[in-house]
Design a protein around this motif. Structure first.
Motif, mmCIF file in Angstrom:
data_model
loop_
_atom_site.group_PDB
_atom_site.id
_atom_site.type_symbol
_atom_site.label_atom_id
_atom_site.label_comp_id
_atom_site.label_asym_id
_atom_site.label_seq_id
_atom_site.Cartn_x
_atom_site.Cartn_y
_atom_site.Cartn_z
ATOM 1 N N PRO A 297 0.839 -1.205 0.000
ATOM 2 C CA PRO A 297 0.000 0.000 0.000
ATOM 3 C C PRO A 297 0.872 1.252 0.000
ATOM 4 O O PRO A 297 1.835 1.331 0.781
ATOM 5 N N PRO A 298 0.569 2.248 -0.826
ATOM 6 C CA PRO A 298 1.263 3.531 -0.715
ATOM 7 C C PRO A 298 0.992 4.151 0.656
ATOM 8 O O PRO A 298 -0.021 3.872 1.293
ATOM 9 N N VAL A 299 1.912 4.977 1.112
ATOM 10 C CA VAL A 299 1.739 5.647 2.404
ATOM 11 C C VAL A 299 1.827 7.153 2.181
ATOM 12 O O VAL A 299 2.651 7.628 1.397
ATOM 13 N N ILE A 300 0.943 7.895 2.830
ATOM 14 C CA ILE A 300 0.795 9.324 2.572
ATOM 15 C C ILE A 300 1.276 10.134 3.766
ATOM 16 O O ILE A 300 0.885 9.880 4.910
ATOM 17 N N GLY A 301 2.137 11.134 3.494
ATOM 18 C CA GLY A 301 2.566 12.101 4.492
ATOM 19 C C GLY A 301 1.841 13.421 4.269
ATOM 20 O O GLY A 301 0.826 13.488 3.559
ATOM 21 N N ASP A 302 2.372 14.490 4.844
ATOM 22 C CA ASP A 302 1.702 15.787 4.747
ATOM 23 C C ASP A 302 1.557 16.267 3.307
ATOM 24 O O ASP A 302 0.529 16.781 2.907
ATOM 25 N N ASP A 303 2.616 16.090 2.504
ATOM 26 C CA ASP A 303 2.574 16.587 1.134
ATOM 27 C C ASP A 303 3.203 15.610 0.152
ATOM 28 O O ASP A 303 3.594 15.984 -0.950
ATOM 29 N N VAL A 304 3.301 14.340 0.539
ATOM 30 C CA VAL A 304 4.031 13.376 -0.272
ATOM 31 C C VAL A 304 3.385 12.002 -0.172
ATOM 32 O O VAL A 304 2.750 11.670 0.832
ATOM 33 N N VAL A 305 3.532 11.218 -1.245
ATOM 34 C CA VAL A 305 3.131 9.817 -1.270
ATOM 35 C C VAL A 305 4.392 8.983 -1.465
ATOM 36 O O VAL A 305 5.161 9.235 -2.400
ATOM 37 N N VAL A 306 4.620 7.997 -0.600
ATOM 38 C CA VAL A 306 5.789 7.127 -0.728
ATOM 39 C C VAL A 306 5.316 5.738 -1.123
ATOM 40 O O VAL A 306 4.403 5.177 -0.507
ATOM 41 N N VAL A 307 5.946 5.184 -2.158
ATOM 42 C CA VAL A 307 5.552 3.894 -2.708
ATOM 43 C C VAL A 307 6.751 2.962 -2.695
ATOM 44 O O VAL A 307 7.852 3.339 -3.108
ATOM 45 N N ARG A 308 6.505 1.747 -2.230
ATOM 46 C CA ARG A 308 7.517 0.694 -2.311
ATOM 47 C C ARG A 308 7.179 -0.192 -3.495
ATOM 48 O O ARG A 308 6.066 -0.708 -3.598
ATOM 49 N N SER A 309 8.119 -0.412 -4.389
ATOM 50 C CA SER A 309 7.882 -1.249 -5.561
ATOM 51 C C SER A 309 8.522 -2.617 -5.372
ATOM 52 O O SER A 309 9.295 -2.852 -4.449
ATOM 53 N N GLY A 310 8.179 -3.540 -6.277
ATOM 54 C CA GLY A 310 8.607 -4.918 -6.148
ATOM 55 C C GLY A 310 10.100 -5.136 -6.261
ATOM 56 O O GLY A 310 10.608 -6.188 -5.863
ATOM 57 N N ASP A 311 10.830 -4.142 -6.785
ATOM 58 C CA ASP A 311 12.286 -4.241 -6.858
ATOM 59 C C ASP A 311 12.957 -3.659 -5.613
ATOM 60 O O ASP A 311 14.148 -3.365 -5.620
ATOM 61 N N ASN A 312 12.153 -3.476 -4.547
ATOM 62 C CA ASN A 312 12.638 -2.984 -3.255
ATOM 63 C C ASN A 312 13.195 -1.564 -3.331
ATOM 64 O O ASN A 312 14.100 -1.197 -2.587
ATOM 65 N N ARG A 313 12.612 -0.750 -4.199
ATOM 66 C CA ARG A 313 12.926 0.673 -4.219
ATOM 67 C C ARG A 313 11.790 1.460 -3.576
ATOM 68 O O ARG A 313 10.627 1.055 -3.613
ATOM 69 N N LEU A 314 12.143 2.592 -2.985
ATOM 70 C CA LEU A 314 11.163 3.550 -2.494
ATOM 71 C C LEU A 314 11.132 4.739 -3.436
ATOM 72 O O LEU A 314 12.182 5.214 -3.886
ATOM 73 N N ALA A 315 9.940 5.221 -3.743
ATOM 74 C CA ALA A 315 9.787 6.418 -4.581
ATOM 75 C C ALA A 315 8.811 7.353 -3.910
ATOM 76 O O ALA A 315 7.772 6.921 -3.394
ATOM 77 N N ALA A 316 9.139 8.628 -3.885
ATOM 78 C CA ALA A 316 8.277 9.646 -3.296
ATOM 79 C C ALA A 316 7.697 10.518 -4.402
ATOM 80 O O ALA A 316 8.422 10.944 -5.317
ATOM 81 N N PHE A 317 6.399 10.785 -4.307
ATOM 82 C CA PHE A 317 5.696 11.603 -5.281
ATOM 83 C C PHE A 317 4.988 12.750 -4.570
ATOM 84 O O PHE A 317 4.479 12.580 -3.451
#
Length: 384
Positions: free
Chosen positions: A145-165
């Motif tokens: 599940p994506p996780v949401i902060g104050d102004d950002v969405v952080v996503v963990r993908s299947g290749d074990n990377r984190l990406a912030a949007f």
């Protein structure tokens, strides 16, 4: 497929262990069960009452672990076919079709709802009415599940990377990656946002704190050290979401340890040997862990010393514990939700859902405990 290959498939797809019994039934080389017998549930004298507050049918998650999201009294759920629904107190507020298969559970706050797909797409919708807001792309399939902060969405993908949007428009802010071993478990656990950091467990038993602002690593703690001769023996991955209370963060590793660290600098507070793929919970007194043999443990949060152990749920493939109102809740492969007394681990109440496995983490709501089953049902359960 050889019996050894079946075992390997089950380990590599650890979040989907509920399906392994099905593999056994069609495996011509399996003359006997692959593991110990599932414990039968024994009668007990209930000290609390568990009841269903509301129940709704939703689509099935298929082979994915699709966790619901709870925001105040709203519950957001999605199924494999991309039907995304909001319930308020059991009343359907809206239902929309994402338009494609969904593989990662729901992340939400009061304004935005986000899901992920097998193609690595990240899709955001309005929490008010389900209207689409933006789409972005991760580096590979999204299982968590994506996780949401104050102004950002952080996503963990299947290749074990984190990406912030960026929460407002989906523009990528940063990507974080650390080296992975040759063999790793597919992880459906969400990262965790606290203060200015993102916390996530990685293959090889590492818990990492990453800056929410720019994705730079802040500290790295060792939950487990890989051991053994073969690559399979050396799998020691963190497959569940860490737990935080105050200035302490704890995590558990498969074929590894449970360990707690100082939130600010990552210094180790304590660690003890225990294999857990389901995960843990923490409150002001104890750390609660569901181990891989089906036992639930309460550990002293200051030292890791054992307080109690409930071992009458052996091999029932428990979820991570959830602590609420003095009770510790876990659910199992037969859709049974068990409530244990926080002080001694004795059974307090029990409730059966639709008979299908519960593999998604239990969620706390203002009403009670939210449970999503692999059979395609969402429950709100109260126990007191």
């Amino acid at each position: 497929m050889k019996a050894s290959s079946v075992r390997l498939a089950c380990v590599l797809a650890l979040p989907f262990l509920a399906a392994c019994s099905t593999l056994d039934s069609i495996n011509p080389f399996a003359s006997k069960p692959l593991g110990p017998k599932v414990a039968e549930l024994k009668p007990f004298v209930a000290s609390a009452e568990a009841r269903v507050l509301w129940r709704e049918g939703i689509g099935k998650p298929g082979d994915y672990v699709l966790s619901p999201a709870v925001v105040d009294d709203s519950v957001y759920v999605v199924d494999r076919d991309g039907v995304l629904t909001r319930f308020d107190g059991g009343r359907k507020v809206w239902r929309v079709k994402v338009g494609q298969t969904v593989s990662g559970g729901v992340g939400a706050d009061s304004r935005t709802v986000v899901v992920g797909t097998p193609k690595g797409e990240v899709l955001a919708f309005s929490a008010a009415d389900g209207s689409p807001l933006w789409s972005a792309r991760a580096t590979s399939e999204v299982l968590a599940p994506p996780v949401i902060g104050d102004d950002v969405v952080v996503v963990r993908s299947g290749d074990n990377r984190l990406a912030a949007f960026e929460l407002v428009d989906g523009k990528r802010r940063w990507t974080f990656q650390r080296p992975s071993p040759a063999l790793a478990i597919r992880v459906a656990a969400a990262p965790l946002i606290a203060d200015r950091y993102v916390f996530a467990g990685f293959p090889g038993g590492k818990l990492v704190a990453v800056s929410l602002a720019n994705g730079a690593p802040v500290w790295e703690g060792t939950v487990a050290v890989p051991k053994g001769v073969t690559e399979l023996d050396r799998v020691a991955d963190i497959t569940s979401t860490p737990a935080i209370d105050g200035q302490e963060i704890c995590a558990a590793a498969y074929q590894g340890r449970v360990a707690c660290f100082d939130l600010g600098n990552g210094s180790l507070i304590w660690a003890r040997e225990m294999s857990s793929s389901a995960g843990l919970a923490i409150d002001s007194r104890y750390v609660y862990v569901s181990d891989d043999k089906g036992a639930v443990h309460a550990l002293d949060r200051n030292s890791g010393a054992s307080i109690w152990k409930q071992d009458r749920l052996a091999q029932r493939r428990l979820t991570a514990p959830l602590v609420r109102r003095g009770l510790v809740a876990v659910a199992d492969l037969q859709g049974v939700v068990h409530f244990l007394k926080r002080d001694d681990g004795a059974f307090a109440a029990r409730l059966t859902t639709d008979g299908n496995p519960v593999v998604a983490p239990l969620k706390a709501s203002a009403e009670g405990v939210v449970v999503q089953t692999q059979g395609g049902a969402i429950y709100a359960i109260e126990a007191q």
